[in-house]
Scaffold this motif. Structure first.
Motif, PDB file in Angstrom:
ATOM      1  N   GLY A 160      -0.543   5.088  -6.335  1.00  0.00           N
ATOM      2  CA  GLY A 160      -0.459   4.012  -7.225  1.00  0.00           C
ATOM      3  C   GLY A 160       0.770   3.999  -8.176  1.00  0.00           C
ATOM      4  O   GLY A 160       1.511   3.017  -8.514  1.00  0.00           O
ATOM      5  N   ILE A 161       0.943   5.350  -8.518  1.00  0.00           N
ATOM      6  CA  ILE A 161       2.262   5.594  -9.244  1.00  0.00           C
ATOM      7  C   ILE A 161       3.239   5.500  -8.646  1.00  0.00           C
ATOM      8  O   ILE A 161       4.499   4.923  -9.074  1.00  0.00           O
ATOM      9  CB  ILE A 161       2.111   6.936 -10.129  1.00  0.00           C
ATOM     10  N   ALA A 162       3.367   5.607  -7.340  1.00  0.00           N
ATOM     11  CA  ALA A 162       4.670   5.397  -6.297  1.00  0.00           C
ATOM     12  C   ALA A 162       4.982   4.026  -6.180  1.00  0.00           C
ATOM     13  O   ALA A 162       6.040   3.836  -6.152  1.00  0.00           O
ATOM     14  CB  ALA A 162       4.344   6.197  -5.144  1.00  0.00           C
ATOM     15  N   ILE A 192     -10.983   8.829  -8.294  1.00  0.00           N
ATOM     16  CA  ILE A 192     -10.003   9.306  -9.306  1.00  0.00           C
ATOM     17  C   ILE A 192      -9.602   8.401 -10.185  1.00  0.00           C
ATOM     18  O   ILE A 192      -9.747   6.905  -9.937  1.00  0.00           O
ATOM     19  CB  ILE A 192      -8.825   9.997  -8.723  1.00  0.00           C
ATOM     20  N   LYS A 193      -8.983   8.711 -11.269  1.00  0.00           N
ATOM     21  CA  LYS A 193      -8.663   7.739 -12.319  1.00  0.00           C
ATOM     22  C   LYS A 193      -7.325   7.225 -11.958  1.00  0.00           C
ATOM     23  O   LYS A 193      -6.665   7.872 -11.022  1.00  0.00           O
ATOM     24  CB  LYS A 193      -8.398   8.235 -13.723  1.00  0.00           C
ATOM     25  N   ARG A 194      -7.178   6.000 -12.258  1.00  0.00           N
ATOM     26  CA  ARG A 194      -5.776   5.153 -11.882  1.00  0.00           C
ATOM     27  C   ARG A 194      -4.420   6.086 -12.039  1.00  0.00           C
ATOM     28  O   ARG A 194      -3.615   6.206 -11.408  1.00  0.00           O
ATOM     29  CB  ARG A 194      -5.696   3.841 -12.569  1.00  0.00           C
ATOM     30  N   THR A 195      -4.765   6.903 -13.432  1.00  0.00           N
ATOM     31  CA  THR A 195      -3.502   7.653 -13.766  1.00  0.00           C
ATOM     32  C   THR A 195      -3.238   8.699 -12.954  1.00  0.00           C
ATOM     33  O   THR A 195      -2.170   9.547 -13.282  1.00  0.00           O
ATOM     34  CB  THR A 195      -3.946   7.962 -15.445  1.00  0.00           C
ATOM     35  N   ILE A 217       0.891  -1.245  -0.054  1.00  0.00           N
ATOM     36  CA  ILE A 217       0.154  -0.071   0.178  1.00  0.00           C
ATOM     37  C   ILE A 217       0.602   1.376  -0.060  1.00  0.00           C
ATOM     38  O   ILE A 217       1.859   1.035   0.573  1.00  0.00           O
ATOM     39  CB  ILE A 217      -1.046   0.085   1.259  1.00  0.00           C
ATOM     40  N   ALA A 218       0.231   2.466  -0.249  1.00  0.00           N
ATOM     41  CA  ALA A 218       0.832   3.543  -0.376  1.00  0.00           C
ATOM     42  C   ALA A 218      -0.076   4.693  -0.239  1.00  0.00           C
ATOM     43  O   ALA A 218      -1.172   4.713  -0.491  1.00  0.00           O
ATOM     44  CB  ALA A 218       1.548   3.758  -1.749  1.00  0.00           C
ATOM     45  N   VAL A 219       0.571   5.773   0.485  1.00  0.00           N
ATOM     46  CA  VAL A 219      -0.233   7.007   0.671  1.00  0.00           C
ATOM     47  C   VAL A 219       0.571   8.236   0.406  1.00  0.00           C
ATOM     48  O   VAL A 219       2.046   7.972   0.718  1.00  0.00           O
ATOM     49  CB  VAL A 219      -0.669   7.068   2.423  1.00  0.00           C
ATOM     50  N   VAL A 220       0.145   9.092  -0.137  1.00  0.00           N
ATOM     51  CA  VAL A 220       0.930  10.345  -0.467  1.00  0.00           C
ATOM     52  C   VAL A 220       0.134  11.655  -0.079  1.00  0.00           C
ATOM     53  O   VAL A 220      -1.044  11.600  -0.324  1.00  0.00           O
ATOM     54  CB  VAL A 220       1.059  10.363  -2.174  1.00  0.00           C
TER      55      VAL A 220
END
Length: 105
Positions: free
Chosen positions: A98-100, A90-93, A3-6
């Motif tokens: 998710g990018i991280a 939001i979109k995946r992009t 998992i990631a959180v920004v």
């Protein structure tokens, strides 16, 4: 699971969040984001996610099935400890968390 959180442009990644489905990982990330916002003392924030089902469940638009109900309950307990969080799809992009994760592999 990973998992990631920004927040504030800084990614916090947990590479070993246990075993589970992608839906569980999405819930764990949402809970981690809410905990982080509370720790940082944020009062006006929006939690963003690309899992439409999790966002809908967190917003009370649909019922959380089976094992996800426990995550939803945990979310409501955390949410009750301060200003009500807004949760938006939001979109995946557009999902920086998710990018991280994708870049860290």
């Amino acid at each position: 699971m990973e998992i990631a959180v920004v927040t504030g442009g800084v990614a916090e990644i947990e590479r070993d969040a246990g075993q589970g489905s992608s839906m569980e990982a999405e819930w764990l990330a949402l809970l981690a984001a809410l905990r982080l916002a509370r720790r940082q003392g944020l009062a006006d924030f929006v939690l963003l996610g690309d899992a439409a089902a999790v966002v809908a469940q967190a917003n009370g638009a649909v019922r959380a099935p089976g094992a996800m109900a426990a995550h939803l309950s945990a979310f409501f307990v955390l949410a009750s400890d301060g200003p009500a969080p807004r949760v938006r799809h939001i979109k995946r992009t557009q999902n920086l968390a998710g990018i991280a994760l994708a870049r860290g592999r």
